[in-house]
Design an enzyme around this catalytic site. Structure first.
Site, short mmCIF file in Angstrom:
data_model
loop_
_atom_site.label_atom_id
_atom_site.label_comp_id
_atom_site.label_asym_id
_atom_site.label_seq_id
_atom_site.Cartn_x
_atom_site.Cartn_y
_atom_site.Cartn_z
N GLU A 92 0.83 -1.20 0.00
CA GLU A 92 0.00 0.00 0.00
C GLU A 92 0.87 1.25 0.00
O GLU A 92 0.63 2.22 -0.75
CB GLU A 92 -0.90 -0.03 1.24
CG GLU A 92 -2.04 0.96 1.23
CD GLU A 92 -2.95 0.74 2.43
OE1 GLU A 92 -4.05 0.22 2.22
OE2 GLU A 92 -2.53 1.07 3.56
N GLY A 224 4.87 32.78 -25.17
CA GLY A 224 4.43 32.23 -26.44
C GLY A 224 3.33 33.09 -27.04
O GLY A 224 2.86 34.05 -26.42
N GLY A 226 -0.39 34.26 -28.59
CA GLY A 226 -1.73 34.17 -28.06
C GLY A 226 -2.41 32.87 -28.47
O GLY A 226 -2.28 32.44 -29.61
N GLY A 227 -3.14 32.26 -27.51
CA GLY A 227 -3.87 31.03 -27.83
C GLY A 227 -3.05 29.77 -27.79
O GLY A 227 -3.56 28.69 -28.07
N GLY A 229 -1.71 28.37 -25.14
CA GLY A 229 -1.94 27.58 -23.94
C GLY A 229 -1.08 27.96 -22.75
O GLY A 229 -0.88 27.15 -21.85
N LYS A 230 -0.62 29.20 -22.68
CA LYS A 230 0.23 29.63 -21.57
C LYS A 230 -0.53 29.60 -20.25
O LYS A 230 -0.03 29.10 -19.23
CB LYS A 230 0.75 31.06 -21.84
CG LYS A 230 1.57 31.21 -23.09
CD LYS A 230 2.10 32.63 -23.25
CE LYS A 230 1.00 33.66 -23.43
NZ LYS A 230 0.25 33.46 -24.68
N THR A 231 -1.75 30.14 -20.24
CA THR A 231 -2.55 30.19 -19.01
C THR A 231 -2.92 28.78 -18.54
O THR A 231 -2.83 28.47 -17.35
CB THR A 231 -3.81 31.02 -19.24
OG1 THR A 231 -3.44 32.35 -19.66
CG2 THR A 231 -4.64 31.12 -17.97
#
Length: 1382
Positions: A92, A224, A226-227, A229-231
């Site tokens: 376990e 990087g 925009g869009g 995927g940084k956030t």
């Protein structure tokens, strides 16, 4: 669809079944402490898993328990006195440490009345319990190893220690509950609905978070476009590590909130979230900074600042690392990498686009919301993936928009996206564009519309000329904002969606009227403007790359309305006549294949800076005129011109920086003025096959000089004065016989390439080039020195600094080589492959720096008189004439025991006897402790490899329980190994790598395929022997064993045998394949280090090949009329063909197209052939046929594919149709210039006739397609005749025009001579008569110029029409499969 990656990524979203899982020993604490702890957690609303006895069936963990462990956020492990006595508890615990630790979850050890050190070091009751387990599981000792490791890991974590005598149990439980409550009070961030791709990216960012500043915060940037995927990535990392911090804050949309509410608002938000205080109000930003410093100075916090775009945002919230307590982490996401460097950000991570697999998975989940996808959608899905170019935002937007739509609606939507980008995507990407300054926006739009893919240097030149301002800073800003990138080769790249955004922004300036825009680049719009004459003064830049299949018919007047046109670039276009007018506003003019023999007479630009007219048909006179008029030229490109015979005086263009006349095959002479252009940086003359000499050069700015493939060039020019910018000089395939002494004036020369030359005399001054590092003489016929001094006469001043010397396949005498080698004491890499010398001289021992010596296939080499003292790699493969004494020198035990890594390859049929541990057909295992021993390894390959698969000798540690693959101490890759050769590797002492004291580690000496873990076959193992030699002087022999030191004497396996006595090599192979080996000792190794330089057995250098190719050149460019020296009469498939060559006549049954073949179309053959078809190899006729046509030189024609089977039978079949189509399609892949060769056209026609006769019933092609093929067959003869006549007409006219230019220049010369004559009347009469004769002939030619120009235009138009038809025919055959009824 597989959901593995989605499942892996889901761990970053914090979706848990339980808050807490409690692991405990039931008999110790179930009815006391653990039950009380569970009840206290339950009262606090903390969802806790507390198992009962019913779940503990037998010795194995039940699926219910496994699921509970995997679904719990926190694990509390209660270590009591008898915890380790339960194998169930230990299993376990191992599962907890495997599934929980390191995945954003927390393990909290509780030491209930036991000393933590007993658990950590397995003392006391824990030692007793584990000793019993080892006895019980002596056949599965890896299990106990895992338990020990899990106990150590858990005991090293921060937890709580309870002693019965020291405190009350209820108070202790309250503290635990409070700690747990604090940990789970935070709400995990929602990462994404479908968290695809995080499993690979989160660990990469997590690595950057380790090893930061010891004092204050560790700052890491994520950047990087925009869009991208940084956030999402920042949220996943935040969830992963949040439990480790005292304070947490994720500040989203910093850019937007700072604009709307100000920086003080962001400071208030940060303080409130982190401190848990609601009513924090700040009067100013300064007050906020002071309060942040005060409250967080000694607090370990995690702060994420999302979407930062200005430096003041960072300065207001996290201005310096020392504002925060030790161990704090600040993560910043931004589109502008420059900001990260402005605020002491230690490390940064660039978010990369999704690969196709990730993109397809994200699209599927957003578009269908489930795993099962109708196969009919796959092609459409792949098209969307290609369009989205790996941007997650685009995939989410498109997938969501198309959810629940039919396949037809998908297709329609995708076409719409391509024409007008989606507004939601554009809005996000446009944020970065709006933040640019005005000039930076202009440069961005220039690149997005026209210049993506250009080299950075060329882009800067064009934009500088176009705008009259240097664009360097603007380009730097665009790079920082992630709007463009510069790749490893110096080319400008831009994401497709960013480019689409820029083009759409620009298109909106005039959506419906391209003539009113300032930039034109879409081929249809450019051709519309030119053909309809609808241009305006707004147009400043035109970029055209039109298909050659479309003839551009225009009147040549379109540019009259474009008075502000600054840049005109035509990369391709099928124009049948040239322009009648060009605007004087032009600063950049590039027109490939310019369709006229001169520029318009009224073209007088004042600021023309760049003129590139490659592949033009100018004669020398227009070149003379433009050089005199265009005095501000900085770039002139007249490459691929067949009419220019000399480069005239260029002194009237003193600003020239680049001059290119490469591949001008008739160029013979270059004016001396070229050699004194003070600003010239580039001079390209490669491929000028008739050029015999160059003028002396005094070009202080010159940085690139190309003379390769100048086959007739016999002398290298004198260098007058220092030229310090040339670092590379390529004289490949020239006839240069001697280099001048003045070559020493190329003071910064780094590399000199004289490959494939003849006999070359080298001056002594070449050894004085202080920065010369590389010399290449590959395949030179002979090398000589200008002086005859011997080795003993060589002075220090005449010793070369070169570190790389390539003499492979050169004709080297022993005397010359001894003298020559003495000049290179600093050489580090010496290539003598295939040379014919017989003695490697003793002076090679003076080459103290020599590391890599290549001697393969030196068939005459008999004696080696010395070995470089610091040699690392010596390759003597195929050197079969070595004497016994030389072989003994290379195999000397003391040589290989010297300190330093070494690799030797040489012929041999046995492993040297000093390798005391040898095996045949199986790996060798050994054990060591404390430090890795010094040793040599030997691999004998007894037979030649059957295939081209590379093989990887290696030495690796046997994997521990936590590492399925282990890690390599040594590894090499052998691309091809030869019969009867040995490879010896002398290994270092592992760079001082220390292993855990007194712990035995097992290592395996073995081989695998392709530098990986793929196993060898039994047949391959039967071809291999392995030897191991321990260097006793540098190793502790008591710490090295070749039998398992933890086994008893009865258990020992004889040396050289595997654990399974039945089939030893098979046993080892299966062990490698599984990646897990079971042994009776515990591995406790440090983390695997990166592969050290011990593994690098060859120099890490890559020299890209340099070739020169004609733009739009035909594959038949060098095909001569006599290359088909046979009279070939072809017949339809299935009929006999009489072939006569060299007086012999034969009859063969073959398809006519097989007479014109090559191997380059194999991949298309594979595409067309049935995958399940077994190719026949018993047709002996093909061997004879191939040999016969090879003797005719036919196989050298680079056109159609070779087949090694009989092409057609008497009765046509679908397979025959496929093959006939395939050969036609390959033929059509050439450009239309193939029509100049009637023999080849007749072969094409025979195949077209064959195809056209097949009906829809027996030939499997449609009636409509049969009609198209029949028409093509009929038209082919006309096309060939008309194209050839037009070609002949153009050649004739150009010859006449060239003659006219020559006469005009002769007349000018006659006038000068007449004016120079002072007294001699007789001489004047002679000059006069000569002038009259020239004038008469010139006037006669001038009368015909209008007619010639008219005929030239008609001929070009004829060729353009045929080229268009040819392209259409090619496209028809590319789509022919859609018409088949197969």
């Amino acid at each position: 669809m597989s959901t593995s990656s989605l499942t892996d990524s889901s761990s970053f979203c914090y979706v848990f079944t339980y808050d807490v899982f409690i692991s405990f020993r039931g008999t110790d604490t179930r009815y006391g402490f653990t039950n009380n702890l569970y009840q206290a957690l339950h009262r606090k609303g903390i969802h806790t898993f507390f198992d009962d006895e019913e779940l503990r069936n037998g010795e194995e963990i039940t699926p219910t328990l496994l699921k509970a462990i995997e679904g719990s956020r926190i694990a509390i492990v209660v270590f009591s006195k008898n915890y380790a006595s339960s194998s169930f508890c230990l299993d376990e615990l191992a599962k907890i440490m495997e599934c929980v630790k390191g995945n954003g979850r927390w393990v909290f050890p509780v030491f209930y009345d036991v000393d933590p050190s007993d658990v950590r070091h397995q003392k006391g009751s824990y030692r007793e319990a584990l000793t019993k387990h080892e006895e019980r599981f002596k056949d599965d000792k890896d299990k106990v190893h895992k338990w020990r490791s899990a106990l150590r890991q858990a005991a090293n974590l921060s937890g709580s220690d309870f002693k019965l005598e020291r405190e009350y149990e209820h108070a202790f439980i309250e503290k635990i509950v409070k700690e747990i409550s604090n940990r789970i009070s935070r709400v995990p961030l929602n990462v994404a609905d479908y968290p695809v791709g995080l499993e690979s990216r989160v660990p990469e960012v997590n690595k950057l978070l380790n090893g930061g500043s010891k004092s204050g915060a560790h700052m890491v940037g994520i950047y990087g476009v925009g869009g991208i995927g940084k956030t999402t990535l920042a949220k996943a990392v935040y969830n992963l590590i949040a439990d480790q911090f005292e304070g947490l804050c994720f500040l989203e949309n910093v850019r937007e909130n700072s604009i709307r509410h100000g920086l003080a608002y962001l400071q208030e938000l940060f303080l409130s979230k982190t401190l848990g205080e609601k009513d924090i109000k700040l009067a100013s930003e300064s007050e906020g900074i002071s309060l942040i410093k005060q409250r967080f100075k000694s607090k370990k916090i995690l702060l994420v600042l999302d979407d930062v775009d200005k430096l003041e945002q960072l300065q207001a919230i996290a201005g310096r690392p020392d504002w925060f307590g030790s161990g704090s982490i600040i993560i910043i996401t931004t589109r502008d990498n420059h900001l990260l460097g402005s605020l002491m950000v230690e490390k940064s991570y660039q978010v990369k686009e999704f690969d196709d697999k990730e993109a397809l998975e994200l699209l599927r989940w957003n578009a269908f919301k489930h795993e099962n996808v109708d196969p009919s959608y796959m092609d459409i899905l792949n098209e969307v993936v290609s369009y989205a170019s790996g941007i997650p935002l685009v995939l989410v937007v498109i997938g969501s928009n198309l959810y629940g739509r039919s396949a037809e609606q998908w297709i329609s939507a995708i076409e719409e996206y391509k024409k007008i980008p989606n507004k939601d995507i554009q809005k996000i990407l446009k944020v970065s564009f709006d933040a640019l300054g005005e000039y930076h926006r202009i440069i961005f739009l220039d690149i997005a519309c026209c210049f993506k893919g250009y080299s950075l240097a060329e882009l800067e030149n064009i934009l500088h000329a176009h705008h009259d301002v240097s664009p360097k800073f603007a380009i730097h800003v665009l790079i920082e904002r992630s709007l463009i990138k510069i790749d490893d080769f110096g080319y400008v790249t831009q994401h497709d969606l960013i480019q689409d955004m820029g083009r759409e922004v620009f298109r909106q300036q005039s959506p419906n009227n391209p003539g009113k825009r300032s930039r034109l680049w879409i081929p249809e719009e450019v051709m519309q403007v030119l053909q309809q004459n609808i241009g305006t003064n707004n147009i400043e830049l035109i970029f055209l790359e039109a298909p050659m299949s479309k003839v551009i018919e225009w009147d040549g007047e379109a540019f009259r309305k474009m008075k502000n046109l600054r840049t005109l670039i035509i990369k391709s276009g099928n124009f049948f006549n040239g322009p009648n007018h060009l605007p004087d506003s032009l600063r950049v003019l590039e027109w490939r294949g310019y369709p006229s023999h001169s520029l318009p007479v009224d073209f007088h630009p004042k600021k023309l800076s760049i003129l590139k007219l490659p592949n033009n048909c100018f004669t020398p006179l227009p070149l003379v005129k433009l050089l005199k008029e265009f005095v501000d030229l900085s770039v002139l490109d007249f490459s691929w011109n067949d009419w220019i015979t000399n480069i005239p005086d260029v002194s009237s263009a003193p600003n020239l920086k680049e001059l290119c006349f490469a591949c001008c095959e008739n160029l013979v002479k270059i004016d001396e003025s070229v050699g004194v252009l003070g600003k010239l940086t580039v001079l390209e003359a490669h491929g000028c096959t008739k050029l015999r000499s160059l003028p002396s050069l005094k070009l202080p700015s010159l940085s690139r000089l190309t003379l390769a493939n100048c086959y007739s060039l016999e002398t290298f020019p004198e260098i007058l004065g220092k030229m310090e910018n040339i670092t590379y000089l390529d004289l490949y395939e020239t006839s240069i016989s001697e280099l001048p002494n003045s070559i020493c004036n190329l003071t910064r020369l780094y590399e000199l390439n004289l490959r494939d030359g003849g006999t070359i005399v080298l001056p002594s001054s070449i050894f004085m080039l202080g920065e010369l590092e590389k010399l290449e003489f590959l395949r030179c016929k002979d090398l000589l020195l200008s002086d005859e001094e011997g080795v003993e006469q060589v002075s220090t001043a005449s010793l070369s600094t070169a570190t790389y010397l390539d003499l492979s396949s050169c004709n080297l005498s022993d005397k010359f080589f001894g003298i020559f080698l003495a000049r290179f004491p600093n050489v580090q890499e010496l290539n003598l492959s295939g040379c014919n010398f017989t003695i490697l001289p003793a002076c090679i021992e003076n080459c103290q720096a020599l590391r890599f010596l290549y001697l393969p296939d030196c068939k005459n080499l008999q004696e080696i008189r010395g070995i470089p003292p610091n040699i690392q790699s010596l390759d003597a493969a195929g050197t079969t004439s070595l004497s016994c004494s030389s072989r003994g020198l290379l195999l000397n035990e003391k040589l290989h025991e010297e300190v330093g890594k070494k690799k030797f390859i040489l012929p041999g049929t046995s492993i040297p006897s000093w390798f005391e541990h040898q095996s045949s057909g199986q790996p060798i295992s050994f054990w060591f402790r404390n430090q890795f021993p010094a040793m040599s390894l030997c691999f004998l390959f007894k037979d030649q490899a059957d295939d081209k698969c590379s093989i990887s000798p290696h030495l690796k540690l046997v994997p521990s329980s936590g590492d399925q693959n282990g890690w390599h101490i040594f590894r090499d890759q052998v691309d091809t190994y030869r019969k009867s050769h040995i490879h010896i590797y002398d290994l270092q002492d592992n760079g001082g790598q220390q292993f855990q004291q007194n712990e035995w580690n097992q290592a395996l000496v073995s081989l695998s395929r392709d530098y990986g873990e793929s196993q060898l076959s039994p047949e391959e193992w039967g071809n291999i022997e392995i030897g191991v030699h321990i260097i006793k002087e540098r190793s502790s022999m008591s710490d090295i064993k070749f039998t398992d030191p933890l086994l008893t004497k009865e258990d020992h396996i004889p040396l050289g045998m595997a654990m399974d006595m039945g089939d030893s090599h098979t046993h080892h192979i299966s062990e490698q394949q599984s990646g897990v080996l079971e042994f009776s000792f515990e591995l406790s190794l440090p983390s695997p280090p990166p592969l050290s330089d011990n593994l690098l057995w060859g120099p890490l250098r890559a020299f890209p090949g340099r070739g020169y190719f004609a733009p739009n050149a035909s594959r038949f460019q060098y095909l001569k009329s006599d290359s088909l020296n046979a009279n070939i009469t072809e017949k339809a498939p299935g009929e006999s063909s009489n072939i006569t060559c060299c007086g012999e006549a034969r009859e063969e049954e073959l398809h006519p197209i097989s007479t014109c073949v090559s191997a380059w179309s194999t991949s298309t053959n594979n595409y067309l052939s049935n995958e399940n078809e077994v190719m026949s190899d018993d047709d002996d006729d093909d061997v004879e046929i191939d040999a016969f046509y090879a003797s005719l030189g036919v196989a050298s024609i680079p056109m159609l594919s070779r087949s090694h089977e009989k092409l057609f039978t008497a009765t046509p079949s679908d397979e025959e149709t496929r093959k006939a189509f395939k050969y036609v399609q390959d033929f059509l892949s050439n450009d239309a210039s193939v029509l100049l060769y009637p023999e080849l056209c007749s072969i094409l026609k025979a195949n077209l006739d064959y195809l056209s006769k097949l009906s829809a019933d027996n030939g499997s092609i449609s009636t409509e397609m049969s009609k198209v093929i029949s028409e093509a067959s009929q038209f082919l003869t006309h096309w060939s005749r008309d194209y050839s006549e037009a070609h002949t007409k153009i050649d004739s006219i150009m010859s006449q025009l060239q003659r006219a230019d020559e006469l005009e220049m002769s007349l000018e010369s006659n006038k000068k001579r007449y004016l120079e004559i002072v007294a001699s009347r007789k001489r004047k009469r002679e000059v006069f008569e000569e002038g009259k004769t020239i004038k008469t002939e010139l006037d006669e030619l001038r009368k015909n110029v209008p007619q010639w120009e008219h005929e030239h235009t008609l001929a070009k138009k004829t060729q353009a029409t045929i080229i268009a038809e040819w392209s259409r025919l090619r496209e028809t055959f590319q789509n022919i499969e859609k018409e088949w009824n197969l």
